[in-house]
Design an enzyme around this catalytic site. Structure first.
Site, PDB file in Angstrom:
ATOM      1  CE1 TYR A   1      -3.464  -0.650  -1.408  1.00  0.00           C
ATOM      2  CE2 TYR A   1      -3.031  -1.096  -3.726  1.00  0.00           C
ATOM      3  CZ  TYR A   1      -3.775  -0.467  -2.737  1.00  0.00           C
ATOM      4  OH  TYR A   1      -4.832   0.346  -3.098  1.00  0.00           O
TER       5      TYR A   1
ATOM      6  CB  ILE B   1      -9.681   1.894  11.137  1.00  0.00           C
ATOM      7  CG1 ILE B   1     -10.574   0.728  10.724  1.00  0.00           C
ATOM      8  CG2 ILE B   1      -8.285   1.708  10.579  1.00  0.00           C
ATOM      9  CD1 ILE B   1     -11.998   0.838  11.083  1.00  0.00           C
TER      10      ILE B   1
HETATM   11  P1  NAD Z   1      -4.987   8.009   1.165  1.00  0.00           P
HETATM   12  O1  NAD Z   1      -3.713   7.475   1.674  1.00  0.00           O
HETATM   13  O2  NAD Z   1      -4.997   9.280   0.421  1.00  0.00           O
HETATM   14  O3  NAD Z   1      -6.037   8.160   2.360  1.00  0.00           O
HETATM   15  C1  NAD Z   1      -6.147   7.225   3.395  1.00  0.00           C
HETATM   16  C2  NAD Z   1      -6.639   7.958   4.621  1.00  0.00           C
HETATM   17  O4  NAD Z   1      -6.737   6.998   5.688  1.00  0.00           O
HETATM   18  C3  NAD Z   1      -5.675   9.046   5.097  1.00  0.00           C
HETATM   19  O5  NAD Z   1      -6.357  10.268   5.276  1.00  0.00           O
HETATM   20  C4  NAD Z   1      -5.138   8.512   6.422  1.00  0.00           C
HETATM   21  O6  NAD Z   1      -4.883   9.535   7.374  1.00  0.00           O
HETATM   22  C5  NAD Z   1      -6.283   7.624   6.864  1.00  0.00           C
HETATM   23  N1  NAD Z   1      -5.837   6.604   7.824  1.00  0.00           N
HETATM   24  C6  NAD Z   1      -4.658   5.940   7.832  1.00  0.00           C
HETATM   25  N2  NAD Z   1      -4.608   5.116   8.886  1.00  0.00           N
HETATM   26  C7  NAD Z   1      -5.778   5.250   9.555  1.00  0.00           C
HETATM   27  C8  NAD Z   1      -6.302   4.660  10.724  1.00  0.00           C
HETATM   28  N3  NAD Z   1      -5.598   3.787  11.445  1.00  0.00           N
HETATM   29  N4  NAD Z   1      -7.542   5.009  11.109  1.00  0.00           N
HETATM   30  C9  NAD Z   1      -8.253   5.927  10.406  1.00  0.00           C
HETATM   31  N5  NAD Z   1      -7.785   6.530   9.295  1.00  0.00           N
HETATM   32  C10 NAD Z   1      -6.564   6.203   8.876  1.00  0.00           C
HETATM   33  O7  NAD Z   1      -5.653   6.846   0.300  1.00  0.00           O
HETATM   34  P2  NAD Z   1      -6.714   6.967  -0.874  1.00  0.00           P
HETATM   35  O8  NAD Z   1      -5.975   7.100  -2.126  1.00  0.00           O
HETATM   36  O9  NAD Z   1      -7.758   7.951  -0.532  1.00  0.00           O
HETATM   37  O10 NAD Z   1      -7.287   5.485  -0.859  1.00  0.00           O
HETATM   38  C11 NAD Z   1      -8.438   5.139  -0.124  1.00  0.00           C
HETATM   39  C12 NAD Z   1      -8.708   3.663  -0.371  1.00  0.00           C
HETATM   40  O11 NAD Z   1      -8.878   3.434  -1.766  1.00  0.00           O
HETATM   41  C13 NAD Z   1      -7.594   2.710   0.071  1.00  0.00           C
HETATM   42  O12 NAD Z   1      -8.159   1.531   0.570  1.00  0.00           O
HETATM   43  C14 NAD Z   1      -6.846   2.421  -1.202  1.00  0.00           C
HETATM   44  O13 NAD Z   1      -6.231   1.175  -1.153  1.00  0.00           O
HETATM   45  C15 NAD Z   1      -7.968   2.430  -2.206  1.00  0.00           C
HETATM   46  N6  NAD Z   1      -7.496   2.712  -3.559  1.00  0.00           N
HETATM   47  C16 NAD Z   1      -6.975   3.927  -3.895  1.00  0.00           C
HETATM   48  C17 NAD Z   1      -6.527   4.148  -5.196  1.00  0.00           C
HETATM   49  C18 NAD Z   1      -5.951   5.478  -5.609  1.00  0.00           C
HETATM   50  O14 NAD Z   1      -5.428   5.590  -6.724  1.00  0.00           O
HETATM   51  N7  NAD Z   1      -6.020   6.509  -4.783  1.00  0.00           N
HETATM   52  C19 NAD Z   1      -6.600   3.126  -6.144  1.00  0.00           C
HETATM   53  C20 NAD Z   1      -7.102   1.885  -5.756  1.00  0.00           C
HETATM   54  C21 NAD Z   1      -7.578   1.683  -4.466  1.00  0.00           C
HETATM   55  N1  SER Z   2      -3.285   3.826  -6.921  1.00  0.00           N
HETATM   56  C1  SER Z   2      -3.036   2.695  -6.099  1.00  0.00           C
HETATM   57  C2  SER Z   2      -1.577   2.520  -5.858  1.00  0.00           C
HETATM   58  O1  SER Z   2      -0.803   2.884  -6.723  1.00  0.00           O
HETATM   59  C3  SER Z   2      -3.580   1.459  -6.732  1.00  0.00           C
HETATM   60  O2  SER Z   2      -4.376   0.827  -5.833  1.00  0.00           O
HETATM   61  O3  SER Z   2      -1.214   2.003  -4.845  1.00  0.00           O
END
Ligand code: NAD
Ligand code: SER
Length: 311
Positions: A142, A53
């Site tokens: 974050y 990205i």
């Molecule tokens: P994750 O870390 O499991 O997945 C992120 C993915 O992005 C990974 O597969 C990684 O390889 C990919 N990635 C990293 N850098 C990249 C790049 N430069 N180009 C393309 N891909 C890239 O995260 P997640 O838990 O699936 O979270 C996804 C989104 O949801 C994030 O924005 C996170 O902040 C948000 N979020 C997640 C949670 C949670 O509990 N999982 C809670 C709140 C918000």
């Molecule tokens: N599950 C996420 C974290 O702990 C909240 O955005 O970072």
């Protein structure tokens, strides 16, 4: 036929979102993208491209050439990892968002989903039943990046009419794909440790309440929000989503009801300060009123699903 691109499709949310969207779409329409070399096995049944990205020109070319009209932008560093690498976290979490918002401003992309988080709140926010509109002074890199992202999403909607939608996800609990470095990851790890060795050392203290949600609910909410008529979307920053609220002690008790010998001990580390800065519970009346949001999984049901499905 319009195409959809999920960037960060290899992560905890992305794999399950890809599966869910593909089950509702024509074959080939949902394209998974990630910086990883290869597609995770779970989503090998459909198109996958390796995409960084942060390579703005490549991302622009791919989206324009392939007539991508909907983008789910999930690539980010999560809270705990971001604290270890704040400069890069800010870069990754912000630059990708601008690339996609600009493509929408120029008329190529028609609809964007970009997730925010409970991390947008901070120590000065009312911690119980945190409302949609309240004091927001996040103390983590974050949280700062997510709050800034929310403000930019709303700005692009107001100034340029960009149809961008967002949810402040609580901590997400799932078994199909592992979590990627967040403070709420304990609520996933605990189930794996309970099944594999019957005990768990928690990096948060026993009374740390946080809002959490089962992945099926989070995916349903995401698709529901994206399918809602535009005139029902009153919030263009990000919607609060409450989920359920529990402490490590309460989740441990829930596990013990199914695995009576399970033991938990507590060794809080740097993630305790992050958790302490976040709300205990969240009010989500805007999501309920605007797009009929309704939670399905309570703690007992999550525990049942996790213990049943982790092998
Ligand atoms: P994750 O870390 O499991 O997945 C992120 C993915 O992005 C990974 O597969 C990684 O390889 C990919 N990635 C990293 N850098 C990249 C790049 N430069 N180009 C393309 N891909 C890239 O995260 P997640 O838990 O699936 O979270 C996804 C989104 O949801 C994030 O924005 C996170 O902040 C948000 N979020 C997640 C949670 C949670 O509990 N999982 C809670 C709140 C918000
Ligand atoms: N599950 C996420 C974290 O702990 C909240 O955005 O970072």
């Amino acid at each position: 036929m319009s195409n959809t691109l999920i960037i960060g499709a290899g992560g905890q949310i992305g794999t399950e979102l890809t599966l869910a969207l593909r089950s509702q779409s024509e074959k080939g329409q949902i394209i998974a993208a990630d910086i990883r070399d290869n597609s995770p096995d779970l989503i090998k049944d459909g198109p996958y491209i390796q995409l960084d990205i942060l390579k703005r020109d490549e991302v622009r070319r791919y989206i324009i050439d392939n007539q991508i009209e909907t983008v789910y932008l999930l690539a980010a560093l999560l809270s705990a990892t971001a604290e270890k690498n704040p400069d890069f976290a800010w870069k990754l979490n912000m630059e990708g968002l601008f690339t996609i918002l600009d493509l929408a401003k120029e008329g190529y992309v028609k609809k964007i989903f970009w997730p925010s988080s409970i991390a947008v709140f901070g120590p000065s926010t009312p911690a119980d039943n945190t409302p949609q509109h309240t004091i927001m002074e996040p103390s983590t890199v974050y949280g700062i990046s997510k709050l800034a992202g929310e403000r930019w999403c709303e700005y692009y909607y107001n100034k340029f009419g960009v149809d961008v939608r967002s949810i402040r996800y609580p901590g997400l609990i799932s078994y199909k794909s592992p979590p990627g470095g967040g403070t709420t990851d304990y609520a996933v790890d605990i189930f794996y440790q309970a099944k594999s060795c019957g005990k768990y050392t928690c990096f948060l203290s026993k009374n740390t309440a946080l809002p959490m949600m089962f992945m099926d609910d989070a995916i349903r909410a995401t698709i529901q929000l994206m399918n809602a008529p535009a005139d029902r979307i009153r919030i263009r920053s990000a919607y609060n989503l409450g989920g359920i609220s529990f402490t490590p002690e309460e989740i441990a008790r829930s596990i013990q009801r199914q695995l009576p010998k399970f033991e938990i001990t507590y060794q809080p580390d740097f993630r305790q300060a992050i958790a302490d800065s976040w709300p205990n519970s969240i009010e989500d009346n805007y999501a309920v009123n605007d797009w009929d949001w309704k939670l399905e999984y309570d703690l007992e049901r999550i525990t049942h699903e996790m213990l049943k499905n982790i092998t």
